[in-house]
Motif scaffolding. Structure first.
Motif, mmCIF file in Angstrom:
data_model
loop_
_atom_site.group_PDB
_atom_site.id
_atom_site.type_symbol
_atom_site.label_atom_id
_atom_site.label_comp_id
_atom_site.label_asym_id
_atom_site.label_seq_id
_atom_site.Cartn_x
_atom_site.Cartn_y
_atom_site.Cartn_z
ATOM 1 N N GLN A 136 0.467 -1.492 -0.367
ATOM 2 C CA GLN A 136 -0.029 -0.335 -0.287
ATOM 3 C C GLN A 136 0.721 1.407 -0.093
ATOM 4 O O GLN A 136 0.779 2.179 -0.581
ATOM 5 C CB GLN A 136 -0.894 -0.144 1.121
ATOM 6 C CG GLN A 136 -1.494 0.734 1.422
ATOM 7 C CD GLN A 136 -2.701 1.487 0.130
ATOM 8 O OE1 GLN A 136 -2.898 0.593 -0.094
ATOM 9 N NE2 GLN A 136 -2.959 2.993 0.050
ATOM 10 N N LYS A 140 -6.305 -8.943 7.236
ATOM 11 C CA LYS A 140 -7.410 -8.631 7.776
ATOM 12 C C LYS A 140 -7.736 -9.545 9.355
ATOM 13 O O LYS A 140 -7.079 -8.961 9.801
ATOM 14 C CB LYS A 140 -8.337 -9.833 7.107
ATOM 15 C CG LYS A 140 -10.103 -9.495 8.207
ATOM 16 C CD LYS A 140 -11.150 -9.895 7.157
ATOM 17 C CE LYS A 140 -11.277 -11.767 7.485
ATOM 18 N NZ LYS A 140 -12.452 -12.048 6.785
ATOM 19 N N GLY A 163 -4.581 -7.597 11.352
ATOM 20 C CA GLY A 163 -5.829 -6.414 12.251
ATOM 21 C C GLY A 163 -6.640 -6.439 13.292
ATOM 22 O O GLY A 163 -6.798 -6.575 14.322
ATOM 23 N N THR A 213 -3.670 -2.240 9.053
ATOM 24 C CA THR A 213 -5.454 -2.141 8.923
ATOM 25 C C THR A 213 -5.457 -1.271 8.048
ATOM 26 O O THR A 213 -6.851 -1.538 7.265
ATOM 27 C CB THR A 213 -5.527 -1.400 10.317
ATOM 28 O OG1 THR A 213 -4.690 -2.319 11.523
ATOM 29 C CG2 THR A 213 -7.398 -2.200 10.602
ATOM 30 N N THR A 214 -5.313 -0.099 8.225
ATOM 31 C CA THR A 214 -5.191 0.732 6.834
ATOM 32 C C THR A 214 -5.053 0.182 5.221
ATOM 33 O O THR A 214 -5.455 0.552 4.531
ATOM 34 C CB THR A 214 -4.607 1.851 6.933
ATOM 35 O OG1 THR A 214 -4.674 3.140 8.293
ATOM 36 C CG2 THR A 214 -4.502 3.444 6.032
ATOM 37 N N VAL A 259 -5.460 -2.654 5.042
ATOM 38 C CA VAL A 259 -6.706 -3.660 4.504
ATOM 39 C C VAL A 259 -7.552 -2.679 3.996
ATOM 40 O O VAL A 259 -7.951 -3.283 2.814
ATOM 41 C CB VAL A 259 -7.579 -4.346 5.286
ATOM 42 C CG1 VAL A 259 -7.779 -5.183 5.436
ATOM 43 C CG2 VAL A 259 -5.964 -5.366 6.276
ATOM 44 N N TYR A 260 -8.472 -1.841 5.201
ATOM 45 C CA TYR A 260 -9.254 -0.932 4.235
ATOM 46 C C TYR A 260 -9.225 0.120 2.861
ATOM 47 O O TYR A 260 -10.312 -0.293 2.147
ATOM 48 C CB TYR A 260 -9.292 0.501 5.378
ATOM 49 C CG TYR A 260 -9.829 0.017 6.830
ATOM 50 C CD1 TYR A 260 -9.959 -0.679 7.235
ATOM 51 C CD2 TYR A 260 -9.295 1.066 7.630
ATOM 52 C CE1 TYR A 260 -11.207 -1.817 8.545
ATOM 53 C CE2 TYR A 260 -9.896 0.446 8.893
ATOM 54 C CZ TYR A 260 -10.475 -0.537 9.075
ATOM 55 O OH TYR A 260 -11.010 -0.672 10.613
ATOM 56 N N GLU A 261 -7.880 -0.051 2.495
ATOM 57 C CA GLU A 261 -7.874 0.555 1.414
ATOM 58 C C GLU A 261 -7.941 -0.626 -0.019
ATOM 59 O O GLU A 261 -8.946 -0.207 -1.081
ATOM 60 C CB GLU A 261 -6.267 1.379 1.176
ATOM 61 C CG GLU A 261 -6.349 2.709 1.806
ATOM 62 C CD GLU A 261 -7.521 4.211 1.121
ATOM 63 O OE1 GLU A 261 -8.315 3.475 2.030
ATOM 64 O OE2 GLU A 261 -7.199 4.009 -0.186
ATOM 65 N N ARG A 262 -7.962 -2.109 0.814
ATOM 66 C CA ARG A 262 -8.362 -2.543 -0.274
ATOM 67 C C ARG A 262 -9.863 -3.502 -0.574
ATOM 68 O O ARG A 262 -10.014 -3.543 -1.711
ATOM 69 C CB ARG A 262 -7.232 -4.324 -0.483
ATOM 70 C CG ARG A 262 -6.197 -4.647 -0.253
ATOM 71 C CD ARG A 262 -5.580 -5.804 -0.148
ATOM 72 N NE ARG A 262 -4.381 -5.668 -0.727
ATOM 73 C CZ ARG A 262 -3.194 -7.201 -0.359
ATOM 74 N NH1 ARG A 262 -4.309 -8.089 -1.186
ATOM 75 N NH2 ARG A 262 -1.950 -6.849 -0.124
ATOM 76 N N TYR A 263 -10.716 -2.926 0.974
ATOM 77 C CA TYR A 263 -12.115 -2.560 0.613
ATOM 78 C C TYR A 263 -12.366 -1.697 -0.057
ATOM 79 O O TYR A 263 -13.654 -1.246 -0.020
ATOM 80 C CB TYR A 263 -12.390 -2.693 2.227
ATOM 81 C CG TYR A 263 -12.279 -4.223 3.017
ATOM 82 C CD1 TYR A 263 -11.634 -5.301 2.297
ATOM 83 C CD2 TYR A 263 -11.867 -4.016 4.718
ATOM 84 C CE1 TYR A 263 -11.121 -5.727 3.472
ATOM 85 C CE2 TYR A 263 -11.839 -4.907 5.575
ATOM 86 C CZ TYR A 263 -11.113 -6.137 4.833
ATOM 87 O OH TYR A 263 -10.670 -7.259 6.053
ATOM 88 N N ILE A 264 -11.892 -0.341 0.370
ATOM 89 C CA ILE A 264 -12.186 0.888 -0.606
ATOM 90 C C ILE A 264 -12.038 0.789 -2.049
ATOM 91 O O ILE A 264 -12.772 1.028 -2.858
ATOM 92 C CB ILE A 264 -11.642 2.308 -0.166
ATOM 93 C CG1 ILE A 264 -12.094 2.338 1.110
ATOM 94 C CG2 ILE A 264 -12.232 3.263 -0.855
ATOM 95 C CD1 ILE A 264 -11.708 3.389 2.320
ATOM 96 N N SER A 294 -1.293 7.259 8.023
ATOM 97 C CA SER A 294 -1.397 7.021 9.607
ATOM 98 C C SER A 294 0.363 6.700 9.743
ATOM 99 O O SER A 294 0.204 6.356 11.741
ATOM 100 C CB SER A 294 -2.427 5.308 9.410
ATOM 101 O OG SER A 294 -2.060 4.414 8.437
#
Ligand code: NBP
Length: 468
Positions: free
Chosen positions: A193, A263, A266, A280-281, A283-288, A425
């Motif tokens: 990332q 995941k 996290g 964790t961010t 992982v979130y970016e993959r979700y977004i 972050s």
């Protein structure tokens, strides 16, 4: 004659591992649930000491005792299915090694179940993807020391080498190996990332093209950032799409996949109370990223910053160097978070993890292999129980001398409206971690106000509550 090692599950990982094992002079018996993969491996391995078997009975019969069986099937139910089918066929003292990306909590349960039956169990993280499995992965075995000893030589032989060091070492009991592999993957998510954010900042300010990125990444790979991920990124920027003639990277949809290990990292960070925001961010970016349709709509509705002045070209070179520094600083933060998580888990699960040795085996074969792991190794050599890598002199010095550029790059990204959550972050973690005073005095007051949760005071011992 009987074979020394057995491999079950012949998709990319298992197949390549079997070939790697055979290349090191071990005879191998293989089995796959469906027949085709076995046949295709045998076709490819005509000159090797590998035999195919078509039932588990035949497979187990083909193995020398104590049997050494490596499972490379899909993580989850398939592992339990295979174990349950193998149990009645095995004898005491035989060994099963799960080389897949199993959840370490499952590995803890499976180890217990098998050890109660006097069958050795080794939950082993293997990193390096298809190519690593074939020519030398990083290997993270967890289980009893006795079980490890049975596999030690084989695992060291087939692992990647850095100089004369094998990238395989005993990690700890039960789930330790799979835990460390999970954190490895979490760090990998963060590292990827961060690289993508560096790319995005430069792309959206300087409008660089793929060949320019190829040059920059090739340069970066010669210095502190030297690593597998930077190296493959440099390579990626060279690749043309045969269909359109464009650079392939520009033709790839910006929707990222994931398989769960990020995941889990996290989740367990939250569980153990260890902050790993960069991971964790990521992982979130993959979700977004996977909310593509929503993003395309939002892009039309939600505004970015008003004035998007073109970036001054004469500052380009300086800015590229600032981004390199910001990337290196953020990367240090991500690794420090991952290593703190391992430290906490080691205490929680009584694993006695040797973090210096873990940094050492990460230097070869695996996806996060990087020159700078030598620095992590040295930090643990200097101080075995260092609480956080940021406190090591080398890292401390880099962060303080790079922070000006680091902040400048994030400021620029913010003012241009370029999303850089992992850079930001990482810096926020740095700033929080080095804060002797956080605003949690106010937070504690709020908690006490609405929930009578009480607070402590700076001037006297005890627990206090106020009728606000
Ligand atoms: P996959 O994770 O895609 O699994 C496919 C294999 O599992 C096939 O051999 C398949 O047999 C077998 N299998 C399944 Br699915 N269900 C089964 C069941 N109920 N009983 C027996 N066998 C079953 O393979 P992979 O990509 O080679 O990965 C293997 C392991 O290594 C995974 O845990 C993965 O997460 C891990 N890993 C993968 C990589 C990578 O780069 N791919 C890297 C590091 C670790 P079939 O042929 O009959 O369907």
């Amino acid at each position: 004659s009987k074979k020394l090692v057995g491999v079950i599950g012949l998709a990319v990982m298992g197949k390549n591992l079997a070939l790697n094992i055979a290349d090191h002079g071990y005879s191998v018996a293989v089995y796959n649930r469906s027949r085709e993969k076995t046949d295709s491996l045998l076709e490819e391995a005509k000159d090797k000491d590998i035999i195919g078997t078509y039932s588990l009975e035949e497979f187990v019969e083909a193995l020398e005792r104590p049997r050494k069986i490596i499972l490379m099937v899909k993580a989850g139910r398939a592992v339990d299915d295979m174990i349950d089918k193998l149990i009645p066929l095995l004898d005491k003292g035989d060994l099963i090694m799960d080389g897949g990306n199993s959840n370490y909590l499952d590995t803890i349960d499976r180890s217990k179940k098998l050890e109660d039956m006097s069958i050795h169990y080794l939950g082993t993280g293997i990193s390096g993807g298809e190519e690593g499995a074939r020519s030398g992965p990083a290997i993270m075995p967890g289980g009893s020391l006795e079980a490890y000893k049975i596999m030690e030589k084989i695992l060291r032989d087939i692992s990647a080498k850095v100089g004369s060091d094998a990238c395989s070492t005993y990690i700890g009991k039960d789930g330790a190996g799979h835990f460390v592999k999970m954190v490895h993957n979490g760090i990998e998510y963060a590292d990827m990332q961060l690289i993508c954010e560096a790319y995005s900042i430069l792309k959206n300010t300087l409008n660089l093209t793929a060949p320019e990125f190829h040059k920059i990444f090739t340069e970066w790979n010669k210095g502190e950032l030297n690593s597998y991920l930077i190296d493959i990124s440099a390579d990626i920027f060279k690749e043309k799409d045969p269909e359109t003639g464009n650079y392939l990277v520009d033709m790839i949809l910006d929707v990222a996949g994931h398989k769960g290990t990020g995941k889990w990292t996290g989740q367990i960070s939250l569980e153990l109370g260890v902050p790993t925001p960069t991971i964790t961010t990521a992982v979130y970016e993959r979700y977004i990223s996977s909310m593509k349709e929503e993003r395309v709509i939002a892009h039309k509705v939600l505004k970015g910053p008003e004035s998007n002045k073109p970036f001054p070209k004469e500052q380009a070179e300086e800015f590229i160097e600032a981004v390199r520094r910001a990337l290196y600083a953020s990367k240090i933060i991500a690794y420090a978070q991952g290593f703190s998580l391992m430290r906490a888990a080691s205490m929680q699960y009584d694993w006695d993890l040797n973090l210096g040795d873990i940094a050492k085996i990460f230097r070869g074969g695996c996806i996060i292999r990087a020159q700078f792991l030598n620095r992590i190794m040295e930090a643990y050599d200097k101080k075995k129980d260092i609480v956080n890598l940021l406190l090591d002199d080398y890292f401390n010095e880099i962060l303080s001398s790079y922070q000006e550029d680091w902040r400048k790059v994030i400021n620029t990204a913010i003012s241009y409206g370029i999303s850089t959550p992992a850079f930001s972050s990482s810096l926020a973690y740095y700033d929080s971690y080095r804060s002797a005073q956080l605003p949690m005095n106010l937070l504690q007051a709020q908690r006490d106000y609405f929930g009578a949760h009480t607070y402590m005071r700076i001037d006297k011992e005890g627990v206090f509550h106020t009728q606000w």
